[in-house]
Motif scaffolding. Structure first.
Motif: not given
Lengths: 212, 173
Positions: A183-202
């Motif tokens: 991550y030497g060159e990257r300034n911030g934003g070290y994560t990515r969120i990908i939405r997926t299908l809802p959980r079956r139980g709730d």
């Protein structure tokens, strides 16, 4: 800024003794008449306002009691609009709505919330990609970025701060070893969120969160 | 907020493994009864055998299928990126990989740490490959881009990927 006050004063009911103001005297009493423009061209006749003051001819001394700012406008030593509204109360304001509050509570008391976030960031740094609920994933981002920023700094103090937050020390040492390359060159934003299908139980909305 | 809506871009399949392409063929992959959609979660126990893959197109066109894992051994440290699981060439259009030549036999997904992406990439061949390609020396550190360049396959025509993680040893209650 005096115009809305004057509108409010015009709406209040007049008492037996009332003072009639003209627009020109109001203009001369204002501290900074150049900050706004009065609509003098539209209406030639002076606008009359009624001020409910019981004794208008008394001198201006009002003692140490807090002066109602709406009443103080008629008194000669009234300086500016803002002075009357200073209320010393320690800053605690209670509203009925959540306007502007940005800390996600995650339905937990503060100690559990902190422990949950510590555990989640530890697991994300260990596994690289985890699947959790969307609220938790978006709450975690700040703390994962904080840990990676500590690792980017790399000094002993920062390492000890990271060791105080992450539950497993091997992960901290591995993080401090590889973050400068990754991550030497990257300034911030070290994560990515990908939405997926809802959980079956709730039917909870789920998301993958991964290191970039 | 994802800048793009395409699940291949959001899941960084385009970027880590492939370049941006325009899908011109369709491919449907089935592990048993389960149809693979981009980013769906599959248990490794259902992937012991190679999937059923239906490829669209004319029977006089030949296709190449590659299955890789860019997150080997762990998504946080992909030192063995990519790990190739399956390579089949010379598949006639409109059929499945059993009619093609299997360069690299199928190996089932075995993610040791974390959640891995497993990507099926389909290329259209300009000419029969036949004996031009041999088995790669090792499954690790494979590069789909270089493989496609080596066989002059160009950009992919179809891609699908799924996620898999190690199943817990004890049965979940």
């Amino acid at each position: 800024m005096a115009i809305p006050v004057s509108m409010a004063m015009a709406a209040t009911p007049t008492d037996s003794a009332s003072r009639v103001w003209s627009m020109s005297s109001l203009k001369s009493a204002l501290p900074s008449p150049s900050s706004f423009r009065l609509p003098t061209s539209s209406s030639r006749r002076p606008v009359t306002l009624r001020l409910p003051i019981s004794s208008p001819s008394l001198p201006s001394f009002s003692g140490l009691s807090p002066v109602n700012p709406l009443l103080s406008i008629g008194l000669p030593d009234w300086q500016s609009f803002e002075n009357g509204f200073k209320i010393v109360d320690g800053g605690g304001r209670v509203y009925a709505m959540r306007h502007g509050r940005r800390v996600p509570k995650l339905n937990r008391p503060p100690d559990q919330r902190k422990a949950l976030l510590r555990g989640l960031t530890t697991q994300l740094l260990k596994h690289g990609r985890i699947k959790t609920t969307r609220a938790r994933a978006s709450a975690m981002r700040k703390f994962v970025d904080k840990m990676i920023t500590l690792a980017k700094d790399g000094s002993l103090h920062k390492r000890r701060q990271a060791l105080g937050y992450i539950y497993e020390k091997q992960i901290v040492h591995a993080l401090f070893a590889e973050v400068p390359d990754r991550y030497g060159e990257r300034n911030g934003g070290y994560t990515r969120i990908i939405r997926t299908l809802p959980r079956r139980g709730d039917n909870a909305p789920m998301a993958y969160i991964e290191l970039v | 907020m994802a800048a793009s809506v395409d699940p291949l871009v959001v899941g960084r399949v385009i970027g880590d493994v492939l370049d941006m392409f325009i899908p011109t063929a369709t491919m449907s992959v089935y592990f048993g009864p389960k149809h693979i959609t981009n980013g769906c979660e599959i248990k490794p126990s259902t992937t012991l055998n190679p999937p059923k893959v239906n490829i669209s197109g004319h029977s006089d066109e030949l296709y190449t299928l590659v299955m890789t894992d860019p997150d080997a051994p762990s998504p946080s440290e992909p030192s063995l990126r990519e790990w190739v699981h399956w390579i089949v060439v010379d598949i006639p259009g409109g059929t499945n990989p059993s009619k093609g030549k299997e360069i690299l036999p199928y190996m089932e997904p075995k993610p040791p740490v974390g959640i891995h992406r497993y990507i099926f990439v389909l290329f259209r061949q300009n000419s029969p490959v036949g004996l031009m390609v041999q088995q790669p020396l090792s499954r690790a550190n494979f590069s789909t881009r270089m493989f496609a360049g080596h066989l002059d396959l160009g950009l992919p025509v179809a891609t699908v990927y799924f996620n898999a993680q190690k199943e817990p040893a004890s049965r979940r209650r």
